[in-house]
Design a protein around this motif. Structure first.
Motif, short mmCIF file in Angstrom:
data_model
loop_
_atom_site.label_atom_id
_atom_site.label_comp_id
_atom_site.label_asym_id
_atom_site.label_seq_id
_atom_site.Cartn_x
_atom_site.Cartn_y
_atom_site.Cartn_z
N MET A 210 0.83 -1.18 0.00
CA MET A 210 0.00 0.00 0.00
C MET A 210 0.88 1.25 0.00
SD MET A 210 -3.38 -0.05 0.54
CE MET A 210 -4.26 -1.34 -0.19
N GLU A 211 0.82 1.99 -1.07
CA GLU A 211 1.59 3.22 -1.16
C GLU A 211 0.92 4.36 -0.42
OE1 GLU A 211 2.62 4.27 -5.12
OE2 GLU A 211 3.26 2.25 -5.61
N ASN A 212 -0.39 4.36 -0.34
CA ASN A 212 -1.10 5.47 0.28
C ASN A 212 -1.06 5.43 1.80
OD1 ASN A 212 -1.77 6.50 -2.19
ND2 ASN A 212 -3.72 5.47 -2.29
N GLY A 213 -0.74 4.30 2.38
CA GLY A 213 -0.70 4.17 3.83
C GLY A 213 0.23 5.16 4.50
N PRO A 214 1.51 5.21 4.10
CA PRO A 214 2.42 6.16 4.73
C PRO A 214 2.04 7.62 4.49
CG PRO A 214 3.65 4.45 3.59
CD PRO A 214 2.21 4.28 3.23
N ILE A 215 1.50 7.93 3.32
CA ILE A 215 1.09 9.30 3.03
C ILE A 215 -0.06 9.71 3.94
CG2 ILE A 215 0.05 10.79 1.28
CD1 ILE A 215 1.58 9.14 -0.83
N MET A 216 -1.04 8.84 4.08
CA MET A 216 -2.18 9.15 4.95
C MET A 216 -1.74 9.26 6.41
SD MET A 216 -4.70 9.68 3.02
CE MET A 216 -6.07 9.66 4.15
N LEU A 217 -0.80 8.40 6.80
CA LEU A 217 -0.30 8.44 8.17
C LEU A 217 0.43 9.75 8.43
CD1 LEU A 217 -0.05 6.90 10.81
CD2 LEU A 217 2.07 5.92 9.96
N ARG A 218 1.23 10.21 7.47
CA ARG A 218 1.94 11.49 7.62
C ARG A 218 0.96 12.65 7.67
NH1 ARG A 218 6.28 11.93 3.16
NH2 ARG A 218 4.91 10.46 2.13
N LEU B 251 -2.25 12.53 8.64
CA LEU B 251 -2.95 12.46 9.92
C LEU B 251 -2.04 12.92 11.06
CD1 LEU B 251 -5.51 11.65 11.41
CD2 LEU B 251 -4.60 9.34 11.57
N SER B 252 -0.78 12.52 11.01
CA SER B 252 0.18 12.93 12.02
C SER B 252 0.36 14.44 12.02
CB SER B 252 1.52 12.24 11.77
OG SER B 252 2.51 12.71 12.64
N ALA B 253 0.46 15.04 10.85
CA ALA B 253 0.60 16.50 10.74
C ALA B 253 -0.63 17.21 11.29
CB ALA B 253 0.86 16.90 9.30
N LEU B 254 -1.81 16.69 10.97
CA LEU B 254 -3.04 17.31 11.47
C LEU B 254 -3.14 17.23 12.99
CD1 LEU B 254 -5.64 16.13 8.79
CD2 LEU B 254 -4.69 18.43 9.11
N VAL B 255 -2.73 16.10 13.56
CA VAL B 255 -2.74 15.94 15.02
C VAL B 255 -1.75 16.91 15.65
CG1 VAL B 255 -2.17 14.36 16.91
CG2 VAL B 255 -3.61 13.58 15.03
#
Length: 86
Positions: free
Chosen positions: A1-9, A11-15
């Motif tokens: 899954m290529e989108n997993g790390p992007i979404m995690l980053r 979400l992390s930035a938003l938090v």
């Protein structure tokens, strides 16, 4: 899954932004400062800022919908015509 790390980053930035905003807001509140007072210092009112945001949304939403009527079908056809990955 290529989108997993992007979404995690993302979400992390938003938090992080949310936590930084919470801490900053708590510190300003402890100093007895409010958003209305800070806006008054630069010559704005909360109502004026809200009006600007409303005007921006009234301009942006129709343009987003119009653009998506072109972009989404192009993206969908491109997605369908791509070769399989594995």
């Amino acid at each position: 899954m290529e989108n997993g790390p992007i979404m995690l980053r993302l979400l992390s930035a938003l938090v992080k932004i949310g936590l930084a905003s919470l801490v900053t807001g708590a510190a300003l509140s402890a100093l007895n400062l409010s958003a209305a007072e800070l806006l008054a210092e630069i010559g704005l009112t909360p109502e004026f800022v809200f009006g600007l945001m409303q005007e921006g949304a009234e301009w942006a939403i129709p343009n987003i919908v119009l653009g998506s009527m072109v972009i989404v079908p192009i993206w969908f056809v491109t997605y369908l015509l791509r070769p399989p990955r594995n």
